[in-house]
Design a protein around this motif. Structure first.
Motif, PDB file in Angstrom:
ATOM      1  N   LYS A 157       0.865  -1.174   0.000  1.00 50.83           N
ATOM      2  CA  LYS A 157       0.000   0.000   0.000  1.00 50.83           C
ATOM      3  C   LYS A 157       0.903   1.227   0.000  1.00 50.83           C
ATOM      4  CE  LYS A 157      -3.774   2.319   2.325  1.00 50.83           C
ATOM      5  NZ  LYS A 157      -4.718   2.299   3.453  1.00 50.83           N
ATOM      6  N   PHE A 158       0.873   1.989  -1.099  1.00 48.50           N
ATOM      7  CA  PHE A 158       1.678   3.191  -1.226  1.00 48.50           C
ATOM      8  C   PHE A 158       0.934   4.346  -0.575  1.00 48.50           C
ATOM      9  CE2 PHE A 158       3.164   0.310  -4.395  1.00 48.50           C
ATOM     10  CZ  PHE A 158       4.538   0.537  -4.450  1.00 48.50           C
ATOM     11  N   LEU A 159       1.605   5.024   0.332  1.00 45.83           N
ATOM     12  CA  LEU A 159       0.982   6.108   1.084  1.00 45.83           C
ATOM     13  C   LEU A 159       1.299   7.457   0.447  1.00 45.83           C
ATOM     14  CD1 LEU A 159       1.804   4.827   4.678  1.00 45.83           C
ATOM     15  CD2 LEU A 159      -0.156   4.283   3.224  1.00 45.83           C
ATOM     16  N   LYS A 170      -4.078  -1.698  14.875  1.00 49.99           N
ATOM     17  CA  LYS A 170      -3.511  -1.199  16.134  1.00 49.99           C
ATOM     18  C   LYS A 170      -2.676  -2.261  16.833  1.00 49.99           C
ATOM     19  CE  LYS A 170      -6.889   2.399  16.992  1.00 49.99           C
ATOM     20  NZ  LYS A 170      -7.892   2.947  17.909  1.00 49.99           N
ATOM     21  N   GLY A 171      -3.038  -3.515  16.679  1.00 48.37           N
ATOM     22  CA  GLY A 171      -2.296  -4.587  17.328  1.00 48.37           C
ATOM     23  C   GLY A 171      -0.956  -4.902  16.687  1.00 48.37           C
ATOM     24  N   ALA A 172      -0.673  -4.303  15.518  1.00 51.05           N
ATOM     25  CA  ALA A 172       0.586  -4.573  14.820  1.00 51.05           C
ATOM     26  C   ALA A 172       1.524  -3.372  14.819  1.00 51.05           C
ATOM     27  CB  ALA A 172       0.298  -5.007  13.387  1.00 51.05           C
ATOM     28  N   GLU A 196      -2.927   3.418  20.618  1.00 44.88           N
ATOM     29  CA  GLU A 196      -3.737   4.629  20.545  1.00 44.88           C
ATOM     30  C   GLU A 196      -3.783   5.177  19.120  1.00 44.88           C
ATOM     31  OE1 GLU A 196       0.422   5.974  20.836  1.00 44.88           O
ATOM     32  OE2 GLU A 196      -0.690   4.548  22.025  1.00 44.88           O
ATOM     33  N   ASP A 197      -4.720   6.084  18.898  1.00 49.27           N
ATOM     34  CA  ASP A 197      -4.784   6.743  17.595  1.00 49.27           C
ATOM     35  C   ASP A 197      -3.571   7.645  17.467  1.00 49.27           C
ATOM     36  OD1 ASP A 197      -7.185   5.551  16.813  1.00 49.27           O
ATOM     37  OD2 ASP A 197      -8.358   7.047  17.904  1.00 49.27           O
ATOM     38  N   LEU A 198      -2.956   7.636  16.299  1.00 53.58           N
ATOM     39  CA  LEU A 198      -1.755   8.420  16.083  1.00 53.58           C
ATOM     40  C   LEU A 198      -2.113   9.827  15.669  1.00 53.58           C
ATOM     41  CD1 LEU A 198       0.231   5.697  14.179  1.00 53.58           C
ATOM     42  CD2 LEU A 198       0.649   6.467  16.493  1.00 53.58           C
ATOM     43  N   ASP A 199      -1.485  10.811  16.314  1.00 53.31           N
ATOM     44  CA  ASP A 199      -1.693  12.217  15.978  1.00 53.31           C
ATOM     45  C   ASP A 199      -0.645  12.587  14.937  1.00 53.31           C
ATOM     46  OD1 ASP A 199      -2.545  14.854  16.018  1.00 53.31           O
ATOM     47  OD2 ASP A 199      -1.229  15.378  17.688  1.00 53.31           O
ATOM     48  N   LEU A 200      -1.060  12.696  13.684  1.00 53.39           N
ATOM     49  CA  LEU A 200      -0.113  12.936  12.587  1.00 53.39           C
ATOM     50  C   LEU A 200      -0.275  14.336  12.034  1.00 53.39           C
ATOM     51  CD1 LEU A 200      -0.581   9.574  10.688  1.00 53.39           C
ATOM     52  CD2 LEU A 200       1.289  10.193  12.200  1.00 53.39           C
ATOM     53  N   ASP A 223      10.532   8.750  13.321  1.00 53.77           N
ATOM     54  CA  ASP A 223       9.197   8.466  13.847  1.00 53.77           C
ATOM     55  C   ASP A 223       8.100   9.064  12.970  1.00 53.77           C
ATOM     56  OD1 ASP A 223      10.105   6.952  15.947  1.00 53.77           O
ATOM     57  OD2 ASP A 223       9.788   8.487  17.480  1.00 53.77           O
ATOM     58  N   PHE A 224       8.365  10.223  12.390  1.00 56.40           N
ATOM     59  CA  PHE A 224       7.370  10.849  11.521  1.00 56.40           C
ATOM     60  C   PHE A 224       7.009   9.903  10.369  1.00 56.40           C
ATOM     61  CE2 PHE A 224       6.006  13.310   7.891  1.00 56.40           C
ATOM     62  CZ  PHE A 224       5.003  14.097   8.444  1.00 56.40           C
ATOM     63  N   VAL A 225       8.026   9.357   9.727  1.00 58.07           N
ATOM     64  CA  VAL A 225       7.787   8.438   8.602  1.00 58.07           C
ATOM     65  C   VAL A 225       7.154   7.138   9.097  1.00 58.07           C
ATOM     66  CG1 VAL A 225       8.878   7.122   6.744  1.00 58.07           C
ATOM     67  CG2 VAL A 225       9.649   9.463   7.233  1.00 58.07           C
ATOM     68  N   MET A 226       7.677   6.587  10.189  1.00 62.45           N
ATOM     69  CA  MET A 226       7.148   5.317  10.693  1.00 62.45           C
ATOM     70  C   MET A 226       5.712   5.444  11.200  1.00 62.45           C
ATOM     71  SD  MET A 226       9.310   2.987  10.049  1.00 62.45           S
ATOM     72  CE  MET A 226       8.545   1.672  10.989  1.00 62.45           C
ATOM     73  N   LYS A 227       5.355   6.596  11.755  1.00 62.89           N
ATOM     74  CA  LYS A 227       3.977   6.791  12.226  1.00 62.89           C
ATOM     75  C   LYS A 227       3.003   6.843  11.061  1.00 62.89           C
ATOM     76  CE  LYS A 227       4.881   8.910  16.686  1.00 62.89           C
ATOM     77  NZ  LYS A 227       4.782  10.133  17.508  1.00 62.89           N
ATOM     78  N   ARG A 228       3.454   7.327   9.912  1.00 62.77           N
ATOM     79  CA  ARG A 228       2.616   7.294   8.712  1.00 62.77           C
ATOM     80  C   ARG A 228       2.286   5.842   8.356  1.00 62.77           C
ATOM     81  NH1 ARG A 228       0.416  12.048   7.193  1.00 62.77           N
ATOM     82  NH2 ARG A 228       1.845  13.646   7.871  1.00 62.77           N
ATOM     83  N   ILE A 229       3.281   4.993   8.463  1.00 64.41           N
ATOM     84  CA  ILE A 229       3.082   3.574   8.176  1.00 64.41           C
ATOM     85  C   ILE A 229       2.220   2.933   9.264  1.00 64.41           C
ATOM     86  CG2 ILE A 229       4.277   1.342   7.956  1.00 64.41           C
ATOM     87  CD1 ILE A 229       6.635   2.993   6.715  1.00 64.41           C
ATOM     88  N   ALA A 230       2.518   3.244  10.520  1.00 66.21           N
ATOM     89  CA  ALA A 230       1.776   2.661  11.644  1.00 66.21           C
ATOM     90  C   ALA A 230       0.288   2.992  11.585  1.00 66.21           C
ATOM     91  CB  ALA A 230       2.370   3.145  12.970  1.00 66.21           C
ATOM     92  N   ALA A 231      -0.043   4.184  11.107  1.00 65.44           N
ATOM     93  CA  ALA A 231      -1.446   4.591  11.027  1.00 65.44           C
ATOM     94  C   ALA A 231      -2.235   3.722  10.048  1.00 65.44           C
ATOM     95  CB  ALA A 231      -1.541   6.059  10.617  1.00 65.44           C
TER      96      ALA A 231
END
Length: 159
Positions: free
Chosen positions: A101-103, A142-144, A151-155, A130-138
């Motif tokens: 999935k390309f973001l 949530k369990g991964a 928690e919901d990520l504040d981006l 973290d900025f880049v990784m949080k984009r992916i994490a979002a």
């Protein structure tokens, strides 16, 4: 990875890794290319109850790639399914589907401007990674999310 209260030795190591990463970038960019960077440095050995690999913190120094002025943009990609291909401890992969999935693309000029606000090199490295990784994490369940939590990520919106 470095903690917020990293000591002088940890900062020195992070600086050394960034310098080495810069040399690799210089060598690779002699020819026009597309790069795939795995900021985590490798596959996670940790899985959740559903068998999904957990995200890991980005490796120290990967922000050098994200901030290099020769890159115009970064396109984060979520890769789902490789944990089904090669299980920990096995040498031969299994046939399994992998989803990509390309973001939304992040302009490196914007990222450099935001990073310049942070004076401490270790904190700047962690912020950018973290900025880049949080984009992916979002984009993963949530369990991964591993260290990026349940928690919901504040981006912030990237220009």
């Amino acid at each position: 990875t470095l903690s917020e209260g990293a000591g002088e030795k940890e900062k020195w190591i992070a600086g050394l890794i960034n310098k080495r990463a810069k040399r690799v970038i210089d060598r690779l960019l002699k020819k026009p290319s597309i790069f795939v960077i795995y900021p985590e440095g490798g596959r996670s050995k940790e899985v959740n109850e559903k068998g999904q690999s957990l995200l890991q913190k980005a490796a120290i120094g990967c922000s050098s790639w994200f901030l290099d002025t020769r890159f115009g943009s970064i396109t984060p990609v979520v890769i789902s399914g490789p944990e089904k291909m090669l299980f920990p401890g096995e040498q031969w992969p299994h046939h399994a589907g992998i989803d990509l999935k390309f973001l939304r693309t992040i302009k490196t000029s914007w990222l450099r401007k935001e990073a310049a606000k942070i004076r401490d090199r270790v904190q700047r490295d962690r912020y950018v990674s973290d900025f880049v990784m949080k984009r992916i994490a979002a984009e993963v369940s949530k369990g991964a999310r591993g260290p990026y939590g349940e928690e919901d990520l504040d981006l912030p919106a990237a220009a």
